[in-house]
Design a protein around this motif. Structure first.
Motif, short mmCIF file in Angstrom:
data_model
loop_
_atom_site.label_atom_id
_atom_site.label_comp_id
_atom_site.label_asym_id
_atom_site.label_seq_id
_atom_site.Cartn_x
_atom_site.Cartn_y
_atom_site.Cartn_z
N VAL A 25 -47.88 -15.07 -3.95
CA VAL A 25 -48.28 -13.81 -3.38
C VAL A 25 -47.62 -12.83 -4.30
O VAL A 25 -46.76 -13.02 -4.99
CB VAL A 25 -47.12 -13.78 -2.11
CG1 VAL A 25 -47.51 -12.61 -1.43
CG2 VAL A 25 -47.50 -14.83 -1.03
N GLY A 28 -44.92 -5.85 -4.83
CA GLY A 28 -45.12 -4.90 -5.61
C GLY A 28 -45.46 -5.63 -7.28
O GLY A 28 -45.78 -4.73 -7.86
N GLY A 29 -45.10 -6.70 -7.21
CA GLY A 29 -45.38 -7.32 -8.61
C GLY A 29 -44.28 -7.09 -9.62
O GLY A 29 -44.65 -7.75 -10.64
N THR A 106 -41.02 -4.02 -3.16
CA THR A 106 -41.08 -4.14 -1.69
C THR A 106 -39.94 -4.97 -1.09
O THR A 106 -39.21 -5.66 -1.65
CB THR A 106 -42.44 -4.79 -1.21
OG1 THR A 106 -42.25 -6.22 -1.71
CG2 THR A 106 -43.55 -4.36 -1.73
N SER A 161 -30.24 -6.42 -4.03
CA SER A 161 -29.32 -5.54 -3.34
C SER A 161 -29.59 -5.48 -2.01
O SER A 161 -28.57 -5.58 -1.28
CB SER A 161 -29.55 -4.26 -4.06
OG SER A 161 -29.15 -4.30 -5.47
N LYS A 227 -22.68 -0.98 -5.80
CA LYS A 227 -23.02 -1.83 -7.12
C LYS A 227 -22.58 -1.48 -8.32
O LYS A 227 -22.28 -0.57 -8.63
CB LYS A 227 -24.77 -1.73 -7.07
CG LYS A 227 -25.38 -2.35 -8.45
CD LYS A 227 -26.89 -2.07 -8.23
CE LYS A 227 -27.45 -1.99 -9.76
NZ LYS A 227 -28.78 -1.48 -9.62
C1 LIG Z 1 -34.61 -3.17 -14.76
C2 LIG Z 1 -34.47 -3.74 -13.42
C3 LIG Z 1 -33.16 -3.58 -12.84
C4 LIG Z 1 -33.14 -3.93 -11.44
N1 LIG Z 1 -32.24 -3.94 -10.76
C5 LIG Z 1 -32.26 -4.48 -9.52
C6 LIG Z 1 -31.04 -4.24 -8.62
O1 LIG Z 1 -30.08 -3.54 -9.03
N2 LIG Z 1 -31.05 -4.62 -7.14
C7 LIG Z 1 -32.28 -5.29 -6.94
O2 LIG Z 1 -32.31 -5.88 -5.65
N3 LIG Z 1 -33.38 -5.53 -7.70
C8 LIG Z 1 -33.24 -5.12 -8.98
N4 LIG Z 1 -34.53 -5.10 -9.62
C9 LIG Z 1 -35.55 -6.04 -9.29
C10 LIG Z 1 -36.67 -5.46 -8.52
O3 LIG Z 1 -36.01 -4.71 -7.37
C11 LIG Z 1 -37.41 -6.64 -7.96
O4 LIG Z 1 -38.15 -7.33 -8.84
C12 LIG Z 1 -38.41 -6.10 -6.81
O5 LIG Z 1 -37.78 -5.69 -5.58
C13 LIG Z 1 -39.45 -7.20 -6.30
O6 LIG Z 1 -40.07 -6.83 -5.62
P1 LIG Z 1 -41.99 -6.74 -5.51
O7 LIG Z 1 -42.35 -6.34 -4.21
O8 LIG Z 1 -42.19 -6.12 -6.78
O9 LIG Z 1 -41.85 -8.24 -5.72
P2 LIG Z 1 -42.98 -9.19 -6.41
O10 LIG Z 1 -42.67 -9.46 -7.79
O11 LIG Z 1 -44.27 -8.79 -5.86
O12 LIG Z 1 -42.84 -10.73 -5.73
C14 LIG Z 1 -41.33 -11.11 -5.81
C15 LIG Z 1 -41.50 -12.64 -5.45
O13 LIG Z 1 -41.72 -12.48 -4.04
C16 LIG Z 1 -42.66 -13.11 -3.43
N5 LIG Z 1 -43.21 -12.43 -2.48
C17 LIG Z 1 -43.36 -10.95 -2.07
N6 LIG Z 1 -43.82 -10.82 -1.07
C18 LIG Z 1 -43.68 -11.61 -0.44
C19 LIG Z 1 -43.79 -11.83 1.12
N7 LIG Z 1 -44.42 -11.18 1.84
N8 LIG Z 1 -43.89 -13.25 1.58
C20 LIG Z 1 -43.44 -14.22 0.77
N9 LIG Z 1 -43.39 -14.14 -0.59
C21 LIG Z 1 -43.35 -12.83 -1.19
C22 LIG Z 1 -43.51 -13.10 -4.64
O14 LIG Z 1 -44.38 -14.51 -4.60
C23 LIG Z 1 -42.80 -13.32 -5.89
O15 LIG Z 1 -42.37 -14.71 -6.07
C24 LIG Z 1 -34.33 -4.73 -10.81
C25 LIG Z 1 -35.37 -4.95 -11.71
C26 LIG Z 1 -35.74 -4.19 -12.97
C27 LIG Z 1 -36.96 -4.48 -13.78
#
Ligand SMILES: Cc1cc2nc3c(=O)[nH]c(=O)nc-3n(C[C@H](O)[C@H](O)[C@H](O)COP(=O)(O)OP(=O)(O)OC[C@H]3O[C@@H](n4cnc5c(N)ncnc54)[C@H](O)[C@@H]3O)c2cc1C
Ligand code: SF4
Lengths: 333, 822
Positions: A25, A28-29, A106, A161, A227
Motif C-alpha cells: 500500500v 503519502g509515500g 497521512t 507522533s 516532542k
Molecule cells: C525528516 C523527517 C522527519 C520526520 N519526523 C517525524 C516525526 O517527528 N513524527 C512522525 O510521526 N513522523 C515523522 N516523519 C515520518 C513521516 O511523518 C511519515 O513517513 C509519514 O507520516 C508516513 O505517511 P505516508 O502517508 O507518507 O505513508 P506511506 O509512506 O505511504 O506508508 C507508510 C507505510 O504504511 C503503509 N500504509 C499506509 N497507509 C496504509 C493503510 N491505509 N493501510 C495499511 N497500510 C498503510 C504503507 O504500506 C507503508 O508501509 C518524518 C519524516 C521525515 C522525512
C-alpha cells in the motif's frame, strides 16, 4: 530503487483486490519511498490508495472523532474541533516532521511507518530484526537515539507522533480485508519485538486501515503532546510525551502518560499515571510522575541522556496539558 | 592545514611554478616603520609612485605612498566616493538562479550523453582479489566499464614497496571508489553497478581516532604515508615521523614556553574535542566529460577550472590546450572541489571508452564520504601575566583526516595574539575512513573552539572582561575597531556573572575572534571588450562558486565605464578565457579583481585614444566622471558611453591584463569578532542561539551585500558545526551510519537566529582594487567558540566538546552519563 508497477485505485475493494503477491500500500509515500530508495524494501507493485475518496475525511460527532486513514497530518493540525477537544492529537500532527512532509503524510501511513534504527535502515547491515543475523548492532554499537525501555531484544524505536496521543486517548483502528472488517484497540495495535520481530503491528498482509476512531473524551479532559530532539524541524523525536488528564478542578482523576520513542513501540507508563491519579497537578507531582516513568529504564551505552530528556518531556507536557505552562520553546517541530 | 603550512605550501608553489605569491603581516596592514618608509625612494624603472588611501575609517584614513608598475590604473578613492564599487549590489545571476535558468553541472545535457554510477568498496580495509564486471557489461544499455587503478585524494606511502603490487588499489575505507559504469540511463547504470562482483581479502581496520592511536591498533598504512594538499589547501606536513597510524608531530617552537609558564601569574589548561564534519555541498561532486580526440570538454562542479584542467592534463598526459573546463554555475564546494578527483578521472575514462559524453554525479551517500573536516582532540595550555600579557602557549592536537592528512589545528593559537613563547605539536591519525580535505578555513574552527574558549577562561581567571583582555593581547587594529563596534552595538555592557539565571533556562553571551591570511594567486587574468554599440563584456576562466564573484567583477568594470553592473556581460568559468585563480583560501576576490580592473582601465584608455580625434580632443583630456565621459578642459561637455563608443573606428576594442604583484610585501591577515546571545535549556540540553552580531573586515568591500551574505553563510555553517553536524561511524563494521541528510543533521531555516553584520573597511593599498576574500574568516571559524563562551556565561559550565547536542550538553552539565570518549 527497484523497478515496480503502480496501480492507482479508486475504491477500497479495488485496492484490496490488488493487494497480492507482495504488493504494498502507498498512501503519502513518504516512508515507503525512503525505504525503497535505500533498498530496504523492494515491492514489485505499489497500490496507490491516495485517490480512494472513502478513506478521506474528518468527522466529529457526539461519540467521538472519525478519521479516514488518508487524512493528512496538516489537516488534523488545522482542524478547529480537534484543536479544541483532542488537542494532544492536534499537537502531535502539527509538530511531526516538516510542513512539506505533513502536507503529504497521512495518519494511516504515519502509524504504519517502519521503525527507526540506522542499522535497520541501511543495507550495509544484517540484523536480528531483519532475520538475517542473530545480532542487534544497536545493543553494542551506536545507540544514541535508540530505546531506553524494553530494549533487550531489539532497541529500535517507533517514531509515529500521532500514535502517542491516539494510544493515550484509547483510539481504535478499523482494518478491512477481503474477509471483512475488524477493530483493534491502539493498545493492541503495535507488536513489541519480544512477541515478533517480523510484525510491527497486527495489520496482516491484504489488510487495509480504513478508519481511526477516537472516543469522545470525558468531561474535564485535557491533553497535550510535545516532542524533543536535536533540531527545530526536519528531525525525529528523541523523546516525546503525550499526556491525557481527566481533571476534577485541580485534581487529576485519571491520567494517561504515553511515551513515543522510549521503547520499540509507543508505551504508557502505569507508574507515572499512578503518581498523577488523585493528585493536585503542580510542578512537583509532574516531576514525580516523570521520574516514575523512567524508573525501570535500561539505557544503553550512549543513550542515558534520553532518560533525562523523557523526564523533562513528561513533566513539561503534564503541566502543558494541565494549563500550567505554555508550549515549551525547547520542544521541537 | 595549519596556516604556517599553508603559507609554506603557497610559497612552494610560487617557487616551483612561479605562480603564487603570498603576503601575510603581523597586524592588519598597519603602517610599520620597517616595511613602509614614510619617504619612499625614487621609483625604479617601469614603476611610479602613487598615493593610496590607507587604514580604517573609524581610526581616520591616512594616505600612503606605494611604488606600482606604470601600467597600473590610478588608485581608487575610498568607497564612499565611488559609484558602483562598495555599493550594495544585487546578485548578478540571482534571477537566473531563482528561476532555474542557471545551468549547474548536473543540469548539463549533451546529445547522446550517458549516465554513470560509481561502484564503491563495501569493506573498510582489504585487498581486492578480483573484480568481475562481466554481468554488468552484459546488461543491455551498458556502454562502458572502467576499473580504477589509482585512487586520488588520499595519502600515498612514502615507500610503495611496502605493499605487494596489485592490479587494484588497496581498499582503505568503506565507500572507496572501485569502478565506474556508463549506461544509456541512470537506472541501468545503477542496476549494472549492483552486478559488479568484487572479491576481497579483508584486513583488520580501525575507524576511531583514539583506538587508532593505540600501539596495537590495525594499521591503515604499512608505513609512513602523506597526502598532498589541493589548490584549496588541506594535506598535512610531509617530513614528519610516523608510528603506527600516528603521523607527526609537526612541531613548532618559539621562545621558551617552559619559562613562559613559570613566569605566568595564571595558567589555564584543558582538553577539547571536535567532531568530523562533512562538506555536504548541495550540489554533489560531479562531472560531465565529453572526450573527443581534438579536445576534451569537461563540465565540472569545481572551485577551480584551472585545477581541473591541470589534473586532467597530468593524468591523461594531454596538452593543456586540449582540455577545456567549464563551470557556469556551482552548487557549493567549501574547499573540497578541486582537480579531477576520482569522479572526473572515471567519467573521462568512460567517455573515452564509450566515445560519448558521460555524466557522473556522486550520490548523497558518496558526497558524505568523499571529503570532510578532520576531527580533533586538543590539549591546550596558556599562561598569562596579571595584566593579561600572554607568557606561553602550548598546544598538542590529534585529529583524523581518515586516509588523508591535514588535521592540524594550531592556526589560531599561532597567529591570533602576540606571545613570545609557543610550542605546538600537531598529529594526524590515520583511520579507515574517507579522506579529509580543505574545508572553509582548514584547521581554524577546531583550533578556535579550543583557543578562544581558553582565552575566555583566562579572562575569568584574571577577572578581566574578555573584550578588555583581547584589547591587551591582540595587535590587529581592525579587530580592535570590531571589538569597539561589538561593545557599542550589542548587549555586551549588560553581560552578567556566569550562571546568573536560577531557572532551567539560562541565558548568556560570548564572543570569539578569527584570523585568516591574505593569499594571492598570480594566475589572474581578464579580457575586457568594448563594442561600438556601447556593450561591455569581461572574460576570465575564474569561477563563481556561489560567492558572488560575477557580481563584483561586473561592479568593477561598471565603475570604469560608468555603466550599471547589470549592463556588463560577465563571461567566466571557462578555460577558453584568460586564466583565473582557483577559489580556495579566500583567494578569489583579492586575486582576480585587480586583473579585471586593469583590463577595464586599459580598455577604457584604448577607447579614449581611439575616439579622441573624432571628439576633437586628445585622449588625456578625456575622463570618466559621474557615469559620463567628460572633457577635462571643458566642464560643459560630456557624453554617455554609447555616444563615445559610436565613434570607434573599428567594431570592437579589447584589452587583456594580468594582476600586478602585491604593492607591498606586508604579510596581511583578516579577521572578525563574532558575538552570540543564547539560551541553554539545562533540562533538555538544547542550545538556542538567539542573536549573532558579527563585525568583520576584508580589505575594501566591493559588494557589501555579497560580503554580508558570505558572513551570514559562514555564521550559519558555524552554528551548524557547533550544534548539529557530526559523522557517525560504526566502530565494528567500519561504515558511516549517517551518510544521508536525515541523520547527518544540518542547520535548517528554523535554527537561523537574528543576525546582524557590521563591515569594517580596511584599506590596505595592496592592489588596484584593494579587495579581499571573506569566505574563511566569515564566522565558520568563530561560532563554535563564541557559542562555547556564551554557554559558559549562561551556565557557569565550560563545554569542551562539540556538537552541542542534547547528549553532549546534558553530559557537560553533569546530568547524563557521558559516553566513553572516542
Ligand atoms: C525528516 C523527517 C522527519 C520526520 N519526523 C517525524 C516525526 O517527528 N513524527 C512522525 O510521526 N513522523 C515523522 N516523519 C515520518 C513521516 O511523518 C511519515 O513517513 C509519514 O507520516 C508516513 O505517511 P505516508 O502517508 O507518507 O505513508 P506511506 O509512506 O505511504 O506508508 C507508510 C507505510 O504504511 C503503509 N500504509 C499506509 N497507509 C496504509 C493503510 N491505509 N493501510 C495499511 N497500510 C498503510 C504503507 O504500506 C507503508 O508501509 C518524518 C519524516 C521525515 C522525512
Ligand atoms: S535495534 Fe533492532 S533493527 Fe536495530 S540493529 Fe538491533 S535488532 Fe536490528
Amino acid at each position: 530503487m527497484n523497478k515496480f508497477s503502480f496501480v492507482d485505485c479508486k475504491t477500497v475493494d479495488e485496492a484490496l483486490g490488488q493487494l497480492n503477491n507482495g504488493a504494498t500500500v502507498k498512501a503519502g509515500g513518504i516512508d515507503l519511498l525512503d525505504l525503497m530508495k535505500e533498498g530496504i524494501v523492494a515491492p514489485p507493485k505499489l497500490v496507490n490508495i491516495r485517490n480512494v475518496d472513502s478513506l478521506r475525511g474528518i468527522t466529529v460527532s457526539k461519540d467521538g472523532l472519525h478519521l479516514g486513514p488518508l487524512v493528512t497530518l496538516s489537516e488534523i493540525a488545522a482542524h478547529p474541533d480537534i484543536q479544541r477537544t483532542y488537542s494532544g492529537l492536534s499537537d502531535a500532527a502539527g509538530h511531526a516532521a516538516t510542513p512539506q512532509v505533513r502536507n503529504m503524510a497521512t495518519v494511516g501511513g504515519n502509524i504504519m511507518q517502519r521503525p527507526r534504527c540506522w542499522y535497520f535502515r541501511s543495507t550495509d547491515f544484517d540484523c536480528r530484526k531483519k532475520g538475517t543475523s542473530d545480532v542487534c548492532h544497536a545493543l553494542t554499537g551506536e545507540n544514541q537515539y535508540h530505546a531506553v525501555i524494553n530494549n533487550s531484544t531489539c532497541a529500535m524505536v517507533h517514531p509515529s507522533s500521532t500514535a502517542v496521543p491516539l494510544l493515550g486517548m484509547n483510539a481504535t483502528v478499523e482494518l478491512t480485508s477481503k474477509r471483512g472488517k475488524r477493530t483493534v484497540a491502539m493498545s493492541d495495535f503495535y507488536v513489541p519485538p519480544e512477541k515478533s520481530l517480523i510484525n510491527e503491528t497486527v495489520v496482516q498482509p491484504g489488510e487495509l486501515i480504513t478508519g481511526i476512531f477516537v472516543p469522545a473524551p470525558e468531561p474535564g479532559t485535557r491533553s497535550a503532546y510535545q516532542k524533543y530532539g536535536e533540531k527545530e524541524s526536519f528531525d525525529w523525536p528523541i523523546a516525546d510525551a503525550g499526556i491525557v488528564l481527566v481533571m476534577d478542578g485541580n485534581r487529576c482523576r485519571k491520567a494517561a502518560v504515553v511515551m513515543g520513542v522510549a521503547a520499540p513501540t509507543p508505551i504508557r507508563s502505569a507508574a507515572a499515571e499512578a503518581v498523577l491519579t488523585g493528585k493536585t497537578i503542580d510542578e512537583a507531582t509532574a516531576r514525580a510522575a516523570a521520574k516514575a516513568a523512567m524508573q525501570g529504564a535500561t539505557p544503553l551505552s550512549q543513550n542515558g541522556y534520553k532518560t533525562q530528556l523523557f523526564q523533562t518531556a513528561i513533566y513539561r507536557t503534564v503541566l502543558l496539558a494541565a494549563g500550567q505552562m505554555q508550549r515549551d520553546p525547547s520542544a521541537i517541530g | 592545514m595549519a596556516p604556517e603550512t599553508m603559507l609554506q605550501e603557497a610559497q612552494d608553489k610560487s617557487t616551483t611554478k612561479g605562480a603564487q605569491t603570498v603576503a601575510r603581516p603581523k597586524g592588519d596592514g598597519v603602517k610599520r616603520d620597517s616595511q613602509t618608509p614614510s619617504t619612499p625612494s625614487k621609483p625604479g624603472p617601469g614603476m611610479r609612485s602613487d598615493s593610496f588611501v590607507f587604514g580604517i575609517p573609524q581610526n581616520g584614513l591616512e594616505h600612503i605612498e606605494r611604488e606600482v608598475p606604470v601600467s597600473e590604473p590610478p588608485p581608487l578613492p575610498q568607497n564612499s566616493e565611488l559609484t558602483y564599487v562598495g555599493k550594495p549590489t544585487v546578485r548578478y545571476d540571482g534571477p537566473a538562479k531563482a528561476t532555474g535558468k542557471g545551468k549547474y553541472t548536473a543540469d548539463v545535457h549533451l546529445p547522446g550523453m550517458l549516465y554513470a554510477r560509481m561502484v564503491d568498496a563495501t569493506i573498510p580495509h582489504g585487498r581486492i582479489v578480483s573484480i568481475d564486471t562481466s554481468a554488468a557489461e552484459k546488461l543491455p544499455g551498458v556502454r562502458a566499464v572502467h576499473v580504477i587503478e589509482h585512487v586520488y585524494g588520499v595519502s600515498e606511502l612514502r615507500d610503495p614497496k611496502l605493499e605487494t603490487p596489485s592490479r587494484y588499489p588497496i581498499v582503505r575505507y568503506a565507500g572507496q571508489p572501485i569502478a565506474g559504469i556508463a549506461a544509456t540511463t541512470q537506472q541501468i547504470a545503477d542496476d549494472a553497478a549492483k552486478l559488479v562482483k568484487v572479491q576481497y581479502d579483508t584486513m583488520p581496520f580501525v575507524v576511531e581516532r583514539n583506538a587508532a592511536r593505540s600501539p596495537d591498533a590495525p594499521v591503515v598504512f604499512p608505513g609512513p604515508a602523506d597526502a598532498a594538499g589541493s589548490a584549496g589547501g588541506g594535506g598535512g606536513p610531509k617530513d614528519v615521523p610516523q608510528k603506527g597510524n600516528v603521523h607527526g608531530p609537526q612541531r613548532r617552537l618559539k621562545g621558551d614556553p617552559e619559562k613562559g609558564f613559570a613566569d605566568a601569574d595564571a595558567v589555564v589548561e584543558a582538553e577539547y574535542f571536535t567532531q568530523v564534519q562533512t562538506h555536504s555541498a548541495l550540489e554533489t561532486h560531479g562531472f560531465v566529460v565529453d572526450w573527443k580526440p581534438e579536445e576534451v570538454t569537461v563540465y565540472a562542479s569545481t572551485q577551480g577550472t584551472s585545477s581541473v584542467r591541470n589534473e586532467f592534463a597530468d593524468v591523461f598526459k594531454l596538452p593543456k590546450s586540449k582540455v577545456r573546463v567549464i563551470t557556469e554555475y556551482m552548487g557549493g564546494g567549501f574547499g573540497a572541489k578541486f582537480g579531477a578527483g576520482n569522479e572526473g578521472v572515471v567519467a573521462a575514462n568512460l567517455s573515452r571508452k564509450a566515445n560519448a559524453p558521460v555524466r557522473l554525479m556522486l550520490d548523497r551517500r558518496q558526497e558524505h564520504i568523499v571529503s570532510n573536516r578532520p576531527d580533533s582532540h586538543q590539549k591546550l595550555k596558556i599562561g598569562a601575566k596579571r595584566d593579561g600579557t600572554l607568557t606561553a602557549i602550548q598546544l598538542t592536537s590529534y585529529g583524523t583526516a581518515g586516509v588523508g592528512t591535514g588535521a592540524g589545528t594550531a592556526g589560531p593559537a599561532t597567529n591570533l595574539y602576540k606571545c613570545d613563547n609557543l610550542l605546538t605539536e600537531e598529529y594526524d591519525v590515520f583511520i579507515n575512513a574517507g579522506p579529509g580535505a580543505a574545508f572553509r578555513a582548514p584547521g581554524h574552527p577546531q583550533g578556535c573552539f579550543a583557543f578562544e574558549q581558553a582565552i575566555d577562561e583566562l579572562a575569568v581567571k584574571l577577572k578581566m572582561d574578555p573584550l578588555v583582555l583581547r584589547d591587551k593581547i591582540d595587535e590587529s587594529p581592525a579587530r580592535r575597531v570590531e571589538r569597539q563596534v561589538i561593545l557599542e552595538r550589542t548587549n555586551w555592557r549588560n553581560r552578567r556573572e556566569a550562571g546568573a539565571d536560577s531557572g532551567p533556562i539560562k541565558r548568556g553571551m560570548g564572543i570569539a575572534q578569527s584570523v585568516w591570511y591574505r593569499f594571492v594567486n598570480m594566475n589572474s587574468s581578464c579580457e575586457v571588450r568594448v563594442s561600438r554599440d556601447g556593450s561591455v563584456e569581461l572574460m576570465s576562466a575564474v569561477q563563481d562558486l556561489g560567492t558572488g564573484t560575477k557580481t563584483i567583477l561586473a561592479q568593477i568594470v561598471g565603475e570604469e565605464f560608468g555603466i550599471p553592473p547589470a549592463q556588463v556581460v560577465v563571461r567566466i568559468g571557462d578555460t577558453r578565457y584568460p586564466i583565473g585563480p582557483d577559489s580556495g583560501g579566500s583567494i578569489t576576490a583579492g586575486s582576480i579583481t585587480p586583473a579585471v580592473r586593469n583590463a577595464a582601465y586599459q580598455a577604457r584608455q584604448q577607447l579614449f585614444a581611439a575616439v579622441a580625434p573624432a571628439l576633437g580632443t586628445t585622449a588625456d583630456n578625456l575622463a570618466m566622471q559621474g557615469g559620463r565621459v567628460v572633457l577635462k578642459n571643458d566642464a560643459g561637455k560630456s557624453y554617455t558611453l554609447k555616444q563615445v563608443t559610436a565613434k570607434l573606428p573599428t567594431d570592437e576594442i579589447s584589452a587583456r591584463a594580468t594582476r600586478a604583484p602585491e604593492y607591498s610585501k606586508d604579510r596581511l591577515t583578516y579577521g572578525g569578532v563574532d558575538y552570540v546571545e543564547l539560551a541553554v535549556d539545562t533540562e533538555t540540553g538544547r542550545v538556542h542561539i538567539e542573536k549573532v552580531f558579527g563585525a568583520h573586515d576584508c580589505g575594501r568591500p566591493i559588494n557589501p551585500t555579497g560580503v554580508i551574505s558570505q558572513i551570514n553563510g559562514g555564521i550559519l555553517q558555524g552554528i551548524s558545526y557547533a550544534l548539529f553536524e557530526q559523522r557517525i561511524m560504526d566502530p565494528k563494521a567500519g561504515y558511516m551510519l549517517n551518510a544521508n541528510l536525515e541523520n547527518y543533521k544540518i542547520l535548517g531555516a528554523r535554527e537561523v537566529p537574528e543576525i546582524e553584520i557590521a563591515l569594517v573597511e580596511n584599506y590596505i593599498a595592496q592592489s588596484s582594487t584593494d579587495a579581499a576574500g571573506i569566505g574563511e574568516s566569515a564566522g565558520i571559524i568563530t561560532l563554535a567558540a563564541a557559542i562555547g563562551n556564551a554557554f559558559y556565561n549562561a551556565t557557569g559550565v565550560r563545554i569542551r566538546k562539540i556538537p552541542m547536542t542534547p547528549a553532549n550538553v546534558l553530559a557537560a552539565l553533569g546530568k547524563a552519563q557521558p559516553e566513553v570518549e572516542a
